[in-house]
Design a protein around this motif. Sequence first.
Motif, PDB file in Angstrom:
ATOM      1  N   CYS A   1      13.384  -1.726  23.107  1.00  0.00           N
ATOM      2  CA  CYS A   1      13.144  -2.054  21.705  1.00  0.00           C
ATOM      3  C   CYS A   1      12.874  -3.553  21.586  1.00  0.00           C
ATOM      4  CB  CYS A   1      14.354  -1.684  20.853  1.00  0.00           C
ATOM      5  SG  CYS A   1      14.192  -2.217  19.137  1.00  0.00           S
ATOM      6  N   PRO A   2      11.682  -3.984  21.117  1.00  0.00           N
ATOM      7  CA  PRO A   2      11.381  -5.406  21.046  1.00  0.00           C
ATOM      8  C   PRO A   2      12.237  -6.150  20.032  1.00  0.00           C
ATOM      9  CG  PRO A   2       9.683  -4.122  19.933  1.00  0.00           C
ATOM     10  CD  PRO A   2      10.574  -3.141  20.637  1.00  0.00           C
ATOM     11  N   SER A   3      12.921  -5.422  19.134  1.00  0.00           N
ATOM     12  CA  SER A   3      13.744  -6.084  18.123  1.00  0.00           C
ATOM     13  C   SER A   3      15.060  -6.608  18.693  1.00  0.00           C
ATOM     14  CB  SER A   3      14.044  -5.117  16.973  1.00  0.00           C
ATOM     15  OG  SER A   3      12.841  -4.711  16.348  1.00  0.00           O
ATOM     16  N   VAL A   4      15.522  -6.051  19.821  1.00  0.00           N
ATOM     17  CA  VAL A   4      16.792  -6.479  20.393  1.00  0.00           C
ATOM     18  C   VAL A   4      16.510  -7.566  21.435  1.00  0.00           C
ATOM     19  CG1 VAL A   4      18.941  -5.740  21.467  1.00  0.00           C
ATOM     20  CG2 VAL A   4      17.692  -4.167  19.990  1.00  0.00           C
ATOM     21  N   THR A   5      16.268  -8.753  20.949  1.00  0.00           N
ATOM     22  CA  THR A   5      15.998  -9.894  21.810  1.00  0.00           C
ATOM     23  C   THR A   5      17.320 -10.552  22.193  1.00  0.00           C
ATOM     24  OG1 THR A   5      15.861 -11.386  19.927  1.00  0.00           O
ATOM     25  CG2 THR A   5      13.820 -10.255  20.589  1.00  0.00           C
ATOM     26  N   PRO A   6      17.307 -11.451  23.180  1.00  0.00           N
ATOM     27  CA  PRO A   6      18.532 -12.194  23.496  1.00  0.00           C
ATOM     28  C   PRO A   6      19.105 -12.919  22.286  1.00  0.00           C
ATOM     29  CG  PRO A   6      16.937 -12.456  25.250  1.00  0.00           C
ATOM     30  CD  PRO A   6      16.230 -11.724  24.151  1.00  0.00           C
ATOM     31  N   ALA A   7      18.235 -13.418  21.396  1.00  0.00           N
ATOM     32  CA  ALA A   7      18.724 -14.102  20.202  1.00  0.00           C
ATOM     33  C   ALA A   7      19.460 -13.143  19.274  1.00  0.00           C
ATOM     34  CB  ALA A   7      17.556 -14.761  19.460  1.00  0.00           C
ATOM     35  N   VAL A   8      18.933 -11.912  19.131  1.00  0.00           N
ATOM     36  CA  VAL A   8      19.597 -10.919  18.285  1.00  0.00           C
ATOM     37  C   VAL A   8      20.941 -10.531  18.885  1.00  0.00           C
ATOM     38  CG1 VAL A   8      19.460  -8.551  17.410  1.00  0.00           C
ATOM     39  CG2 VAL A   8      17.470 -10.043  17.275  1.00  0.00           C
ATOM     40  N   ARG A   9      21.005 -10.391  20.196  1.00  0.00           N
ATOM     41  CA  ARG A   9      22.277 -10.069  20.846  1.00  0.00           C
ATOM     42  C   ARG A   9      23.289 -11.197  20.640  1.00  0.00           C
ATOM     43  NH1 ARG A   9      22.304  -5.713  24.150  1.00  0.00           N
ATOM     44  NH2 ARG A   9      20.298  -4.787  24.685  1.00  0.00           N
ATOM     45  N   ALA A  10      22.798 -12.447  20.678  1.00  0.00           N
ATOM     46  CA  ALA A  10      23.695 -13.589  20.444  1.00  0.00           C
ATOM     47  C   ALA A  10      24.243 -13.553  19.026  1.00  0.00           C
ATOM     48  CB  ALA A  10      22.957 -14.893  20.703  1.00  0.00           C
ATOM     49  N   VAL A  11      23.395 -13.179  18.058  1.00  0.00           N
ATOM     50  CA  VAL A  11      23.853 -13.066  16.667  1.00  0.00           C
ATOM     51  C   VAL A  11      24.936 -12.002  16.559  1.00  0.00           C
ATOM     52  CG1 VAL A  11      23.167 -12.361  14.350  1.00  0.00           C
ATOM     53  CG2 VAL A  11      21.720 -13.927  15.645  1.00  0.00           C
ATOM     54  N   LEU A  12      24.743 -10.867  17.222  1.00  0.00           N
ATOM     55  CA  LEU A  12      25.747  -9.812  17.203  1.00  0.00           C
ATOM     56  C   LEU A  12      27.088 -10.331  17.706  1.00  0.00           C
ATOM     57  CD1 LEU A  12      23.809  -6.692  18.554  1.00  0.00           C
ATOM     58  CD2 LEU A  12      24.716  -6.999  16.258  1.00  0.00           C
ATOM     59  N   ASP A  13      27.054 -11.064  18.798  1.00  0.00           N
ATOM     60  CA  ASP A  13      28.300 -11.598  19.363  1.00  0.00           C
ATOM     61  C   ASP A  13      28.962 -12.591  18.411  1.00  0.00           C
ATOM     62  OD1 ASP A  13      28.041 -10.085  21.603  1.00  0.00           O
ATOM     63  OD2 ASP A  13      27.154 -11.660  22.829  1.00  0.00           O
ATOM     64  N   GLN A  14      28.150 -13.451  17.788  1.00  0.00           N
ATOM     65  CA  GLN A  14      28.693 -14.478  16.911  1.00  0.00           C
ATOM     66  C   GLN A  14      29.272 -13.897  15.626  1.00  0.00           C
ATOM     67  OE1 GLN A  14      29.057 -17.803  17.539  1.00  0.00           O
ATOM     68  NE2 GLN A  14      28.447 -17.222  19.612  1.00  0.00           N
ATOM     69  N   LEU A  15      28.845 -12.699  15.264  1.00  0.00           N
ATOM     70  CA  LEU A  15      29.368 -12.073  14.048  1.00  0.00           C
ATOM     71  C   LEU A  15      30.817 -11.607  14.216  1.00  0.00           C
ATOM     72  CD1 LEU A  15      26.370  -9.949  12.729  1.00  0.00           C
ATOM     73  CD2 LEU A  15      27.449 -11.893  11.608  1.00  0.00           C
ATOM     74  N   GLY A  16      31.276 -11.424  15.444  1.00  0.00           N
ATOM     75  CA  GLY A  16      32.649 -10.975  15.657  1.00  0.00           C
ATOM     76  C   GLY A  16      33.640 -11.895  14.964  1.00  0.00           C
ATOM     77  N   PRO A  17      34.705 -11.340  14.377  1.00  0.00           N
ATOM     78  CA  PRO A  17      35.187  -9.958  14.545  1.00  0.00           C
ATOM     79  C   PRO A  17      34.548  -8.934  13.611  1.00  0.00           C
ATOM     80  CG  PRO A  17      36.706 -11.152  13.153  1.00  0.00           C
ATOM     81  CD  PRO A  17      35.650 -12.144  13.560  1.00  0.00           C
ATOM     82  N   ILE A  18      33.522  -9.327  12.871  1.00  0.00           N
ATOM     83  CA  ILE A  18      32.853  -8.355  12.010  1.00  0.00           C
ATOM     84  C   ILE A  18      32.087  -7.358  12.888  1.00  0.00           C
ATOM     85  CG2 ILE A  18      31.051  -8.022  10.281  1.00  0.00           C
ATOM     86  CD1 ILE A  18      31.745 -10.774   9.162  1.00  0.00           C
ATOM     87  N   PRO A  19      32.383  -6.077  12.801  1.00  0.00           N
ATOM     88  CA  PRO A  19      31.637  -5.088  13.588  1.00  0.00           C
ATOM     89  C   PRO A  19      30.175  -5.071  13.159  1.00  0.00           C
ATOM     90  CG  PRO A  19      33.673  -4.149  12.718  1.00  0.00           C
ATOM     91  CD  PRO A  19      33.459  -5.448  12.013  1.00  0.00           C
ATOM     92  N   ALA A  20      29.272  -5.070  14.131  1.00  0.00           N
ATOM     93  CA  ALA A  20      27.845  -5.072  13.808  1.00  0.00           C
ATOM     94  C   ALA A  20      27.069  -4.394  14.919  1.00  0.00           C
ATOM     95  CB  ALA A  20      27.345  -6.504  13.604  1.00  0.00           C
ATOM     96  N   CYS A  21      25.948  -3.811  14.547  1.00  0.00           N
ATOM     97  CA  CYS A  21      25.072  -3.164  15.515  1.00  0.00           C
ATOM     98  C   CYS A  21      23.639  -3.280  15.038  1.00  0.00           C
ATOM     99  CB  CYS A  21      25.440  -1.691  15.715  1.00  0.00           C
ATOM    100  SG  CYS A  21      25.078  -0.641  14.290  1.00  0.00           S
ATOM    101  N   VAL A  22      22.704  -2.988  15.929  1.00  0.00           N
ATOM    102  CA  VAL A  22      21.285  -2.888  15.580  1.00  0.00           C
ATOM    103  C   VAL A  22      20.892  -1.429  15.702  1.00  0.00           C
ATOM    104  CG1 VAL A  22      18.930  -3.537  16.190  1.00  0.00           C
ATOM    105  CG2 VAL A  22      20.767  -5.236  16.336  1.00  0.00           C
TER     106      VAL A  22
ATOM    107  N   LEU B   1      19.902  -4.715  11.233  1.00  0.00           N
ATOM    108  CA  LEU B   1      21.229  -5.126  11.675  1.00  0.00           C
ATOM    109  C   LEU B   1      22.232  -4.610  10.652  1.00  0.00           C
ATOM    110  CD1 LEU B   1      22.263  -8.494  13.208  1.00  0.00           C
ATOM    111  CD2 LEU B   1      23.700  -7.437  11.478  1.00  0.00           C
ATOM    112  N   VAL B   2      23.153  -3.785  11.112  1.00  0.00           N
ATOM    113  CA  VAL B   2      24.164  -3.166  10.247  1.00  0.00           C
ATOM    114  C   VAL B   2      25.514  -3.808  10.553  1.00  0.00           C
ATOM    115  CG1 VAL B   2      25.351  -1.024   9.651  1.00  0.00           C
ATOM    116  CG2 VAL B   2      22.892  -1.004  10.146  1.00  0.00           C
ATOM    117  N   SER B   3      26.212  -4.239   9.506  1.00  0.00           N
ATOM    118  CA  SER B   3      27.523  -4.865   9.710  1.00  0.00           C
ATOM    119  C   SER B   3      28.539  -4.258   8.756  1.00  0.00           C
ATOM    120  CB  SER B   3      27.440  -6.380   9.493  1.00  0.00           C
ATOM    121  OG  SER B   3      27.023  -6.683   8.174  1.00  0.00           O
ATOM    122  N   TYR B   4      29.824  -4.429   9.108  1.00  0.00           N
ATOM    123  CA  TYR B   4      30.930  -3.911   8.307  1.00  0.00           C
ATOM    124  C   TYR B   4      31.818  -5.105   7.945  1.00  0.00           C
ATOM    125  CZ  TYR B   4      29.409   0.720   9.741  1.00  0.00           C
ATOM    126  OH  TYR B   4      28.666   1.860   9.939  1.00  0.00           O
TER     127      TYR B   4
END
Length: 285
Positions: free
Chosen positions: A99-120, A250-253
């Motif tokens: 999936c071209p949308s899941v770039t290293p930058a997007v993965r970094a954003v997911l990690d930085q959102l913790g502890p907020i659960p998030a996924c693409v 990007l879905v977050s809780y």
Amino acid sequence: MRRHELAEFLRSRRERLTPERVGLVRGPRRRTPGLRREEVAHLSSVGVTWYTWLEQARDIQVSGQVLDAVARALLLDVSERAHLFALAGSQDPAPPAECPSVTPAVRAVLDQLGPIPACVQNSRYDILAYNRAYGLLLGDMDALAPQDRNCMWLAFTDERWRAAVVDLPATLRLMAAKFRAAMAGHLTEPAWQALLARLEGTSAEFREVWARREVVGQSSKAKYLRNAHVGLLHVEHTTLWLGPGTGARLVSYVPLDGRTRERLERLEELAGARGGMRGGVPVEV
């Protein structure tokens, strides 16, 4: 306009290819800067007249299978292939795995959102990537087979996922309505049809709510989740689009109170202690 743009694009890709790159012998009298039309037609196993009409922007019907053959003959890369199918207004029968949308930058954003659960997710509700907190939010995402990492599938078949949803009947009905609305633009696509058939063949509960033919759009929503590790969570389900409305999101809780925030922090710590991964699965977008 679209047909003319398609014709120009095909011509430019044909003219950049040398015969040697596709295994053909260059003759002594060759004047064409790249491949000839008949050579592309031969490599694609299509008629010369048909391919000529395609480059002349004639109003002809083009199947996804034929475009796939032309794309392979012209050695198109991922971006060029996507552009070809977009210009032709056709669905790619063999989309790229990653999936071209899941770039290293997007993965970094997911990690930085913790502890907020998030996924693409993509519009078919396949879970493409997630952070540690999301991995344990509704079960154990890392333990699932890649083909099962789909919100629709999990909501109707996975007991741990279902146990985490406080108001399950209403949630299932809402999810089916969202899925039907999203599927309107993908009715003939094999991946969507396969997921629908899998759900209908497995879950009587899905068949019941699907028969209602309800539709609803995407929206934020406050909800309660019952996490098996840290207890009750009060969160807001939010969506941020990473591209067009039919693409990835990007879905977050987001926690709605201090207690939920503390519990999500504990959940992330637990996931870290267990070696939780930033999950991802190659799927069709």
